[in-house]
Design a protein around this motif. Structure first.
Motif, mmCIF file in Angstrom:
data_model
loop_
_atom_site.group_PDB
_atom_site.id
_atom_site.type_symbol
_atom_site.label_atom_id
_atom_site.label_comp_id
_atom_site.label_asym_id
_atom_site.label_seq_id
_atom_site.Cartn_x
_atom_site.Cartn_y
_atom_site.Cartn_z
ATOM 1 N N TYR A 106 0.880 -1.176 0.000
ATOM 2 C CA TYR A 106 0.000 0.000 0.000
ATOM 3 C C TYR A 106 0.914 1.220 0.000
ATOM 4 N N ALA A 107 0.824 2.024 -1.082
ATOM 5 C CA ALA A 107 1.818 3.094 -1.190
ATOM 6 C C ALA A 107 1.219 4.369 -1.767
ATOM 7 N N THR A 108 1.856 5.502 -1.462
ATOM 8 C CA THR A 108 1.377 6.783 -1.981
ATOM 9 C C THR A 108 1.949 7.070 -3.375
ATOM 10 N N GLU A 109 2.994 6.322 -3.759
ATOM 11 C CA GLU A 109 3.568 6.415 -5.115
ATOM 12 C C GLU A 109 3.653 4.999 -5.685
ATOM 13 N N PRO A 110 3.438 4.813 -6.998
ATOM 14 C CA PRO A 110 3.445 3.443 -7.538
ATOM 15 C C PRO A 110 4.804 2.737 -7.403
ATOM 16 N N PHE A 111 4.747 1.442 -7.111
ATOM 17 C CA PHE A 111 5.939 0.592 -7.059
ATOM 18 C C PHE A 111 6.139 -0.111 -8.401
ATOM 19 N N ASN A 112 5.096 -0.020 -9.261
ATOM 20 C CA ASN A 112 5.115 -0.713 -10.551
ATOM 21 C C ASN A 112 5.254 -2.228 -10.422
ATOM 22 N N LEU A 113 4.490 -2.790 -9.515
ATOM 23 C CA LEU A 113 4.397 -4.244 -9.379
ATOM 24 C C LEU A 113 3.138 -4.676 -10.120
ATOM 25 N N GLU A 114 2.871 -6.008 -10.187
ATOM 26 C CA GLU A 114 1.619 -6.420 -10.828
ATOM 27 C C GLU A 114 0.438 -5.836 -10.034
ATOM 28 N N SER A 115 -0.623 -5.473 -10.773
ATOM 29 C CA SER A 115 -1.690 -4.656 -10.171
ATOM 30 C C SER A 115 -2.400 -5.338 -8.995
ATOM 31 N N THR A 116 -2.414 -6.681 -8.960
ATOM 32 C CA THR A 116 -3.087 -7.357 -7.846
ATOM 33 C C THR A 116 -2.289 -7.262 -6.538
ATOM 34 N N LYS A 117 -1.046 -6.839 -6.653
ATOM 35 C CA LYS A 117 -0.166 -6.798 -5.481
ATOM 36 C C LYS A 117 -0.024 -5.398 -4.898
ATOM 37 N N GLU A 118 -0.602 -4.422 -5.556
ATOM 38 C CA GLU A 118 -0.298 -3.038 -5.218
ATOM 39 C C GLU A 118 -1.559 -2.186 -5.157
ATOM 40 N N THR A 119 -1.685 -1.346 -4.144
ATOM 41 C CA THR A 119 -2.799 -0.398 -4.063
ATOM 42 C C THR A 119 -2.248 0.995 -3.777
ATOM 43 N N LEU A 120 -2.616 1.950 -4.621
ATOM 44 C CA LEU A 120 -2.225 3.336 -4.355
ATOM 45 C C LEU A 120 -3.170 3.909 -3.309
ATOM 46 N N ILE A 121 -2.624 4.496 -2.276
ATOM 47 C CA ILE A 121 -3.477 5.068 -1.227
ATOM 48 C C ILE A 121 -3.038 6.499 -0.932
ATOM 49 N N SER A 122 -3.900 7.249 -0.255
ATOM 50 C CA SER A 122 -3.565 8.634 0.106
ATOM 51 C C SER A 122 -2.706 8.638 1.369
#
Lengths: 244, 244
Positions: A47-63
């Protein structure tokens, strides 16, 4: 966006009970997470405020606000990740190992894991009363070293009874570590609890009592913090290996 | 009973500004306070749940609830005392000294003061950006050692420019401290800030760059915590003095 379930899961991982049940732990901060991603650890989600560029199921952009809601830190650092707890490997007794007899402070354990990594100690053995190494404060303090040290929790007394290598322990009345003639390249260095030192049952199994001499005018009862004592002893063991 | 004015005074002493204005600082816990009472420090007042048996103008018995109201600790420990801040003594350059270039973490400074005491380092020099040694968290972490180490806050750059002893500093590219031929019994060992290390202006004044070799597989950029690095370096300087 963070779902209610995600918030609930992350919050639960503060507690050891839930970490054990789910086999998951939390790591925070861009630098630590990047280091963990490069290791064998399995990512569950970041869960990150800037993208990690991982596969989309592994990553959520949050505020930032959402991150603050789930972070265990006073000052959250851009990302929080959930990883699977790795399986411990067997202990390799052909190298020097460190054993902790109920070290309770997460900061101390984190520092000791980092020291093991620095000094090339691959195996850390923790008596069952030692703070959990996947406690968020420990993970934070290791700064990524946790991926490079093999940590086993076990019954230290039974373990030490069954092995056939020197067992070192730090005691006020031990032999001066600087002039000690026999610091082996194998063996187990046992460090004790912050308040009580090494317990009596474990002390009975120590084969080599060693001491860090005091140069100042401290009283008899004073001692060094367990993490600083570990740093001095590991430094001394490893220095010998250079000179040999 | 605690008066409103007493509560106000103690609370103010959390802040350096008020400590400087009033020339007072707070120490907590039976053990630390007893140790401080045995030193040259001047007690202003002790607030405790059990009598210390000092002269009555110096001591107030308070309830646990009152202690909780003024304590800076999560778990207050029976007593809180206010002492006068002692005057620093001149720096004795005939012995090894430690200098800190903007160490910011109170726990690190406390640990380093304790290490100085253990290794018989009588003089600690702090660049002005270093956390105040009378910060309650630092006092707590020193566990009484603060009374046995002479601490001076000054402009480190000007100070180092005017002295004529070796100036050591820890740098990744420095000479291996274990095999270094010239660790003097006099000199100043400079340790840097947690995030940035030794600043460029101070680095230019270092005469001997030393390094703690890495035995593990850490990346180039990783480093040891400043307190553990200090413990290893002081151990190595002092070990030499035994062998000489």
């Amino acid at each position: 966006m963070l779902s209610k379930n995600q918030i609930k899961l992350i919050n639960k991982l503060k507690l050891k009970k839930h970490r054990v049940e789910s086999n998951l732990f939390v790591a925070e901060g861009i630098k630590t997470i990047k280091e963990l991603l490069q290791s064998d650890l399995k990512l569950q989600h970041v869960y990150a405020t800037e993208p990690f560029n991982l596969e989309s199921t592994k990553e959520t952009l949050i505020s930032e606000t959402d991150l603050k809601r789930v972070s265990f830190l006073t000052t959250p650092n851009q990302a929080l990740a959930v990883f699977e707890i790795p399986k411990s490997k067997p202990i390799d007794l052909s190298q020097l190992c460190v054993a902790l007899d109920d070290v309770r402070d997460p900061g101390n354990l984190g520092t000791i894991i980092r020291l093991c990594d620095w000094f090339g100690i691959h195996n850390l053995i923790c008596n069952k009363g030692t703070v959990d190494c996947f406690n968020p404060k420990v993970v934070q303090a290791t700064m990524g070293s946790i991926t490079r040290v093999n940590i086993n929790y076990l019954d230290l007394e039974s373990f030490l009874k069954e092995i056939d290598v020197p067992i070192y322990g730090a005691f006020m009345e031990g032999e001066n570590v600087y002039t000690h003639k026999n610091l082996s390249e194998t063996g187990v260095l046992v460090m004790g609890n912050e308040a009580n030192g090494v317990s009596k049952t474990i002390e009975a199994l120590i084969t080599e009592k060693i001491a860090i001499p005091r140069f100042g005018e401290l009283k008899e009862t004073e001692s060094l913090n367990v993490a600083t004592a570990t740093s001095i002893l590991l430094s001394e063991f490893k220095r010998r290996s250079i000179e040999m």
